[in-house]
Design an enzyme around this catalytic site. Structure first.
Site, PDB file in Angstrom:
ATOM      1  N   THR A   1       0.914  -1.463  -0.044  1.00 19.21           N
ATOM      2  CA  THR A   1      -0.032   0.122   0.134  1.00 19.21           C
ATOM      3  C   THR A   1       0.741   1.253   0.019  1.00 19.21           C
ATOM      4  O   THR A   1       0.497   2.263  -0.457  1.00 19.21           O
ATOM      5  CB  THR A   1      -0.958   0.079   1.336  1.00 19.21           C
ATOM      6  OG1 THR A   1      -0.120   0.034   2.447  1.00 19.21           O
ATOM      7  CG2 THR A   1      -1.926  -1.106   1.344  1.00 19.21           C
ATOM      8  N   CYS A   2       2.061   1.017   0.514  1.00 14.35           N
ATOM      9  CA  CYS A   2       2.859   2.450   0.706  1.00 14.35           C
ATOM     10  C   CYS A   2       3.112   3.075  -0.555  1.00 14.35           C
ATOM     11  O   CYS A   2       3.271   4.131  -0.811  1.00 14.35           O
ATOM     12  CB  CYS A   2       4.098   2.167   1.451  1.00 14.35           C
ATOM     13  SG  CYS A   2       3.799   1.827   3.142  1.00 14.35           S
ATOM     14  N   SER A   3       3.405   2.034  -1.580  1.00 14.24           N
ATOM     15  CA  SER A   3       3.660   2.496  -3.351  1.00 14.24           C
ATOM     16  C   SER A   3       2.449   2.339  -4.229  1.00 14.24           C
ATOM     17  O   SER A   3       2.622   2.278  -5.230  1.00 14.24           O
ATOM     18  CB  SER A   3       4.877   1.832  -3.690  1.00 14.24           C
ATOM     19  OG  SER A   3       4.899   0.370  -3.595  1.00 14.24           O
TER      20      SER A   3
END
Length: 846
Positions: free
Chosen positions: A807-809
């Site tokens: 989810t961070c990228s």
């Protein structure tokens, strides 16, 4: 006139006029004659099309129809022909009409007889400007003889009022001295504007405003129109495998490449008739710097008469999309992009593609063809209304908005220290979506009230396992201390985080705090923070109707219990909950979401959003989104006769009502023991409506107070409740077509079965499935958000693995699947059952 450039007496006059118009809209009365003004006579000069073969002809022939002629592709014979000598003028009325063919002007019977000698037509219509096909144009002017006569008799500076804006200013502004003369108005045309069809209402005007916004340039500009609006593409040269067709195939691994000496490369776009280009992008291929253009010139016009439009020097650091043309006002049959120079003294140009955002000319101008039945399906209040009626009413709305824009800066304070006067025109707020200035004012207010971003992020320790147990059975923990909401709230108030958050950060500040999820392996570079916001949203307003509500701040509406309502997933603030500091924090989070690109998804009905935005609420329309059965019951009670009342209620109906939190309250002292009499039923209805409309008044006031600590009052004045909801919550409905616009496939071949199976699986997903997929990949439940899809690299030869995401990228890793069905089943299982960010970090690394 530009906004802010008017004289004080004009501003006051326009404010007075707008207030009068506002009352007329609200009461569905005829609008003031000044807004509907049409001059009785206008002189038109013929402007020849320079590209036409007959441009130098000594005369022009104009066809006359008995009504505005056929739209594009229509066939109907003209009734007469008018001959106008070169340099002469055409005398016509000031009444205009616009359809898909173009702009028409009306000639009276007297004027027709002057030019044709024909007595058979009561009126005639001449095409003043044709859409999309060039040709001669009629331009309103004053004749030379008339100007000379006016100068001799009234003075060189004399200018009679001939526009509706001038009439408004002259009629409503206080002036010293003699008032300038008004050109006589066309009574019949003015009456057409002022007349209202039976049953017209304020709500229909608001619906028409929404229709105009949805069909405005602002809303039309989201689609790539490259293939739809280009007839063909020519290129100066091409290599064997890098042909011109690759410029429009939308594939990231193909490109066009020129072949030849430097400085002689070009791409020529042959546009379809009527297309106006608003944006033209070059999609660069950055793999080799010497193939990237450095200096580009754009030419436009007919092929024999191309004119220079713009030269662009491309930034050395740019390797993606570059806009080389924007905001054209007229149709250009040919656009030619000339590559003058490449980087690093390169010889040839390589482009991944060309992207165009453009419109049909007739879609940018208000015309009757906009109001086709197929377009009105989403606007039930407008269905069945004659297109001419809607067109004339829309013209008046545009005029009203034009005047409103001219004084907007006096109505809306641009700083929090000044006082605005917008309250008097608050009912006209829905029309502000049509204003081009309102967005700029909103952006200015938000930017001017920004605070600097914190130097360090607050670090919060969140135990989601305890939160999950609490969600399963909230009754075991009435204090809700284990909820993610409470853990965040208490963590931010902790002495360890001694810097209080004001949530007024710049738009680019995308992470408000850092989460350390206990027992979960996560490095929070943004994904954990977004997951915590999603958890808070789910705790406040659960998306499923089958689970308990884990927090006391919102309760389910009565509509969730009946199947007759189309608003069954809504929540309202709990009338019993008096924890106002936390309501205020909810308002602050909503304000932070409004200012940023993050979302706080709250399923609130229009009744709540309108109060947060400062708009008026109505019982029949707005409370129906909370309890439609009660609205219907009170309508029956108001209409019932005495016999029916006695039969239905007898003496069982008392002065009590049940609120959304299921508490019964008395409407008058000792109301539970006082029966409602037939003759008092209307007073009972009034008391019920008041109690229910105001049941969450304190809680909504607390949320709004928190919202106003983050968002300046002028922003709430300018945003409609629908715009506010969208800015805070994002788009609620997710379709596969919309989702695919935000998915980018990397390192896949054009015929890769993984991509085909994946898209087939998504096509079988419901909106809820798609929302879950979005959260699985991005930590968000709503669009817009960019998703990058890569092949699964850890097990290249394995099949039917569980998909993974980061989810961070916002990255999704797509494995091999044996069929689309298997892909669908495993993907659906993953998005509903797997932790969305477990792939960010191995919990055993520490």
């Amino acid at each position: 006139m530009r906004a802010g450039g008017e004289a004080p007496h004009q501003v006051l006059g326009r404010l007075r006029f707008l207030l009068q118009c506002s009352e007329c809209f609200r009461r569905a009365q005829a609008l003031p004659a000044a807004l509907c003004y049409v001059p009785r006579e206008v002189q038109y000069k013929i402007c020849k099309d320079p590209s036409a073969a007959a441009a130098a002809a000594a005369r022009s022939l104009l066809s006359v129809w008995d009504s505005p002629g056929p739209a594009r592709g229509g066939k109907r014979a003209a009734r007469a022909t008018i001959e106008v000598r070169k340099g002469g003028c055409l005398r016509a009325t000031g009444e205009e009409y616009c359809n898909g063919a173009g702009l028409w002007v009306k000639l009276s019977k007297e004027q027709l007889e002057e030019y044709t000698g024909t007595h058979g037509l009561a009126e005639g219509w001449v095409l003043a400007q044709r859409f999309g096909e060039g040709g001669d144009k009629l331009v309103p002017v004053d004749s030379v003889q008339r100007i000379q006569c006016q100068h001799q008799t009234l003075g060189v500076d004399y200018r009679p009022a001939v526009s509706w804006e001038q009439v408004v200013d002259l009629t409503y502004s206080m002036r010293l001295g003699e008032m300038p003369r008004l050109i006589e108005q066309d009574e019949a045309a003015v009456q057409k504007f002022r007349s209202l069809p039976p049953g017209w209402s304020y709500e229909r005007d608001m619906e028409l405003g929404r229709f105009l916004y949805d069909h405005s340039e602002k809303k039309l500009q989201h689609a790539d129109c490259t293939k739809e609006h280009i007839n063909s593409i020519e290129v100066s040269s091409q290599t064997e495998d890098c042909v011109a067709a690759h410029l429009t195939d939308n594939l990231t691994y193909t490109f066009w490449e020129s072949s030849g000496p430097p400085g002689q490369h070009w791409v020529r776009l042959n546009m379809k008739k009527g297309v106006i280009v608003k944006r033209l992008w070059l999609m660069l291929d950055g793999q080799s710097s010497s193939y990237v253009p450095r200096r580009v010139a754009v030419y436009g016009g007919t092929l024999s008469r191309l004119e220079h439009l713009r030269t662009v020097l491309i930034n050395e650091n740019s390797y993606q999309n570059v806009c080389v043309l924007r905001d054209m006002k007229i149709h250009m049959p040919v656009l030619e992009i000339r590559f003058l120079e490449c980087r690093d003294q390169g010889y040839n140009v390589r482009l991944q593609g060309i992207k165009i955002m453009s419109f049909w000319e007739w879609d940018l101008i208000l015309n009757t063809d906009m109001f086709q039945p197929a377009r009105l399906v989403r606007y039930p209040l407008l269905e069945g209304v004659d297109a001419d009626v809607l067109y004339r009413r829309a013209v008046l709305i545009q005029r009203f908005v034009h005047l409103l824009e001219s004084v907007l800066c006096y109505l809306i304070p641009l700083s929090e220290d000044s006082i605005g006067t917008f309250d008097a025109l608050r009912s006209m707020k829905p029309f502000l979506v049509l204003s081009k200035q309102s967005e700029a004012v909103i952006a200015h207010c938000l930017q001017s009230s920004e605070s600097s971003a914190p130097r360090t992020l607050p670090k919060l320790y969140i135990n989601r396992l305890l939160a999950r147990e609490h969600r399963a059975n909230p009754a075991l923990d009435p204090s809700c201390r284990n909820a993610v909401f409470t853990q965040l709230y208490e963590g931010l108030r902790s002495p360890k985080n001694n810097q209080p958050l004001d949530y007024r950060w710049p738009l680019t500040y995308s992470q408000w705090w850092e989460c350390d999820f206990i027992t979960e392996g996560i490095i929070d570079n943004g994904g954990g923070f977004r997951d915590s916001l999603s958890d808070v949203s789910e705790e406040l307003c659960p998306s499923s109707g089958d689970v308990p509500v884990p927090l006391p701040f919102f309760v389910r509406t009565s509509n969730q219990a009946n199947s007759s309502s189309d608003t069954r997933d809504m929540y309202v603030p709990n009338p019993s909950c008096k924890d106002f500091p936390k309501y205020e924090w909810i308002g602050q989070l909503m304000g932070a979401a409004l200012r940023s690109k993050e979302f706080l998804i709250l399923s609130l009905p229009a009744l709540v959003w309108k109060q947060l935005a400062g708009e008026e609420v109505s019982w029949s329309k707005d409370f129906a989104t909370v309890d439609s059965e009660l609205v219907k019951l009170l309508e029956v009670l108001e209409r019932v006769d005495r016999e029916g009342f006695e039969f239905m209620f007898g003496r069982e109906l008392t002065y009590t009502t049940v609120l959304s939190d299921q508490r019964m309250v008395e409407l008058i002292p000792n109301g539970s023991n006082t029966a409602v009499r037939y003759e008092d039923r209307k007073e009972f209805i009034r008391l019920v409506q008041k109690a229910r409309l105001e049941e969450s008044k304190e809680q909504i006031a607390a949320i709004r107070a928190g919202l106003l600590r983050v968002v300046p009052q002028p922003v709430l004045d300018l945003l409609t409740w629908q715009q506010m909801e969208k800015r805070i919550c994002g788009d609620s409905e997710i379709t596969v077509a919309e989702l695919q616009k935000f998915i980018k496939f990397d390192d896949f071949s054009s015929d890769d079965t993984r991509v085909r199976y994946f898209l087939e699986a998504l096509n079988n997903f419901t909106s809820e499935d798609l929302s879950r997929f979005l959260k699985f990949v991005t930590g968000r439940s709503r669009l817009p958000v960019q998703i990058n899809v890569y092949p699964e690299r850890s097990n290249l030869d394995a099949f039917d693995l569980m998909p993974q995401a980061c989810t961070c990228s916002c990255t999704f890793f797509l494995p091999n699947y044996s069929s689309a069905k298997v892909c669908e089943e495993l993907l659906r299982y993953a998005v509903y059952n797997c932790m969305s960010i477990d792939t960010d970090k191995n919990p055993w690394d520490e």
